[in-house]
Motif scaffolding. Structure first.
Motif, mmCIF file in Angstrom:
data_model
loop_
_atom_site.group_PDB
_atom_site.id
_atom_site.type_symbol
_atom_site.label_atom_id
_atom_site.label_comp_id
_atom_site.label_asym_id
_atom_site.label_seq_id
_atom_site.Cartn_x
_atom_site.Cartn_y
_atom_site.Cartn_z
ATOM 1 N N VAL A 171 17.224 -41.728 24.958
ATOM 2 C CA VAL A 171 17.341 -43.063 24.383
ATOM 3 C C VAL A 171 16.779 -43.017 22.969
ATOM 4 O O VAL A 171 15.562 -42.959 22.778
ATOM 5 N N GLY A 172 17.654 -42.989 21.980
ATOM 6 C CA GLY A 172 17.213 -43.017 20.585
ATOM 7 C C GLY A 172 16.864 -44.439 20.173
ATOM 8 O O GLY A 172 17.593 -45.377 20.490
ATOM 9 N N MET A 173 15.745 -44.588 19.484
ATOM 10 C CA MET A 173 15.327 -45.902 19.003
ATOM 11 C C MET A 173 15.156 -45.868 17.492
ATOM 12 O O MET A 173 14.431 -45.031 16.960
ATOM 13 N N ASP A 174 15.824 -46.767 16.801
ATOM 14 C CA ASP A 174 15.623 -46.896 15.363
ATOM 15 C C ASP A 174 14.304 -47.617 15.084
ATOM 16 O O ASP A 174 13.794 -48.362 15.926
ATOM 17 N N ARG A 175 13.768 -47.393 13.900
ATOM 18 C CA ARG A 175 12.587 -48.120 13.453
ATOM 19 C C ARG A 175 13.024 -49.388 12.730
ATOM 20 O O ARG A 175 14.171 -49.517 12.318
#
Length: 533
Positions: A171-175
């Motif tokens: 699960v990639g999460m952007d800042r």
């Protein structure tokens, strides 16, 4: 690209990912094993192959067992077809991947009592043999001036061992400030002026002009962001990780962070130790230094990385920089100070911009040959190759604003113009290529509002054991800085990779085995691990 068939609402993150992949085809992605000219310390087997790391041993119940949770509160939308069309790394044969995109709302409470709500992007990547929610999530968080968390998760899904994907859904999460919520408030011409400024010139007004540019950035950004401009920082990123953990519905969350993304995970582990699952921190910044100390440390690291780059080039037949790449770049800088070069679209390559481009290129040793070619072309009068590196900062999805905001919001230290000029003179001698460039960056935060309580990394003794990955020749942080980051945390083992570049995972089998053993098996090494290049 042809429009796909009608589908449910397309998350904003998808548009951001598709645009960003177009600009990051040559970015510093993790890739296959690279072998820069770094001495290999440690023993090897009789046939010359490096020995594997010490066999991990179970650390007992301290390491939580990952749970699948309940992510039904997140509105994931299938975006596989779109991602397949732009994924810039090959997917291994037989590895069927599903990509799902979503937007996660985050609060941006301002200090004056107003509440704004924004969103950040999530991307879930899983094997298609089971539903994505059938496996525990592994959060991926990127660096503020590099690849976004969603892009990095997409790349990693094609590069990590299949075993990891059989145990986890990435699960990639952007800042805040990247991807769907990209911070884009500095005037483009001011960004260019800042990158072009060279305080080594004899012009005594250069520092004043740079400070004026810094003030204009703050003024323009306040017009669009208000006092929420100070919320682009490590502390809020750590809070967003905890919010993602809650929305994914898990008891504990396992994660991988790179650079200041790793720093955000450190702060998260310190503040929410009961939420921490199996944590790997790749190249975390040194938490013991103030902004002046960390900036000089980066100058030291960049000089060492350039030396490794130069040795690698000079050792190859036909190196476009000759037998002394450092002298070649120094000569190019002197040439550009006298006469900047003009690119095909009218953009200029100045001495300072050229050094920024080289710094970006040093992040990725797999691209060092291309970097040498671009420098050689500039020496011959063609700046196009080096100008392309600057897209990472100035392009359509450039990271200049977010990187500056994060750097300034994470420290209360402000350095005056006279202090900066003194450091320029001192560091120009100590760090000939990059010292002055690094020193003048300190002036950019002088006009920035001072945060009231920036996040500080401290002991995370209540968190489970975790891994810190270090790189011997990083253009970002000297190796001893990574060790201090591990020492500060407490429950951490260190994997020292004798390679080069930005980040160690999953560049070599040794590093990959150590990290995957923690994630998959819940085991940590008995002692620190030394991995050859």
């Amino acid at each position: 690209m042809p429009r796909p068939a009608p589908r449910p609402r397309r998350p904003a993150v998808l548009a951001a990912v598709l645009a960003a992949f177009g600009l990051l085809l040559c970015s510093c992605a993790v890739g296959p094993s690279i072998r820069p000219p770094v001495a290999v310390h440690g023993s090897s087997t009789g046939d010359g192959a490096p020995e594997p790391p010490p066999r991990p041993v179970p650390p007992g119940p301290q390491v939580p067992v990952p749970d699948v949770g309940d992510a039904s509160r997140v509105d994931f939308i299938d975006c596989t077809d779109d991602m397949r069309a732009v994924l810039p790394v090959p997917v291994p044969a037989g590895r069927a991947l599903k990509f799902e995109c979503a937007d996660m709302p985050v609060d941006t409470d301002s200090d004056n009592g107003r509440r704004r709500q924004s969103s950040i992007g999530l991307m879930r990547v899983s094997l298609t043999d089971k539903p994505a929610q059938a496996r525990p999530p592994l959060l991926v968080l990127g660096d503020s001036d590099g690849e976004t968390g969603t892009l990095r998760a997409a790349r990693l899904a094609a590069q990590v061992p299949l075993t990891l994907l059989q145990h986890f859904t990435l699960v990639g999460m952007d800042r805040r400030g990247e991807g769907t919520s990209r911070l884009d408030c500095a005037p483009p011409d001011v960004r260019e002026d800042i990158l072009d400024t060279d305080l080594t010139d004899a012009d005594p007004s250069a520092a004043g002009r740079l400070l004026d540019d810094a003030r204009e950035v703050v003024q323009e950004c306040y017009l669009t962001e208000g006092d929420t401009l100070t919320r682009y920082d490590t502390g809020d990123t750590a809070q967003d990780v905890e919010r993602a953990k809650a929305l994914l519905g898990v008891r504990t969350l396992s994660a991988l962070g790179l650079g200041d993304g790793a720093r955000a995970l450190e702060v998260w582990a310190q503040n929410f130790p009961g939420s921490v699952g199996r944590l790997v921190l790749d190249a975390p910044p040194d938490p013991t230094q103030d902004s002046v100390g960390s900036t000089e440390a980066r100058a030291t690291a960049a000089e060492a990385a350039f030396d490794a780059f130069g040795q690698s080039c000079a050792a190859r037949p036909g190196c476009p920089l000759g037998t002394n790449p450092r002298a070649a770049v120094t000569q190019l800088a002197d040439q550009l100070r006298g006469r900047p070069q003009t690119g095909p679209d009218g953009e200029q390559l100045t001495a300072s911009a050229m050094l920024h481009a080289v710094l970006i290129g040093l992040d990725d040793p797999d691209g060092w040959s291309a970097l040498a070619g671009a420098i050689g072309a500039a020496k011959a009068g063609n700046p196009t190759g080096l100008l392309q590196y600057l897209d990472q900062l100035l392009g359509l999805n450039g990271r200049f604003d977010l990187a500056l905001a994060t750097r300034c919001n994470d420290t209360t230290q402000r350095v005056s113009p006279p202090q900066v000029m003194a450091l320029v003179g001192k560091w120009r001698t100590a760090h000939p290529l990059f010292g002055a460039l690094m020193a003048q960056q300190l002036l950019l935060c002088t006009a920035w509002p001072v945060p009231s309580d920036p996040a500080r990394v401290g002991p995370a003794a209540a968190a489970p054991p975790m891994l810190v990955l270090t790189t011997a020749v990083s253009p970002r942080v000297p190796e001893q800085g990574y060790q201090r980051a591990a020492d500060q945390l407490g429950p951490a083992r260190v994997v020292n990779w004798e390679g080069a570049g930005r980040g160690a995972y999953p560049r070599t089998p040794c590093v990959t085995q150590a990290a995957d053993s923690l994630w998959v098996d819940g085991t940590v090494p008995q002692a620190s691990v030394l991995c050859p290049p």
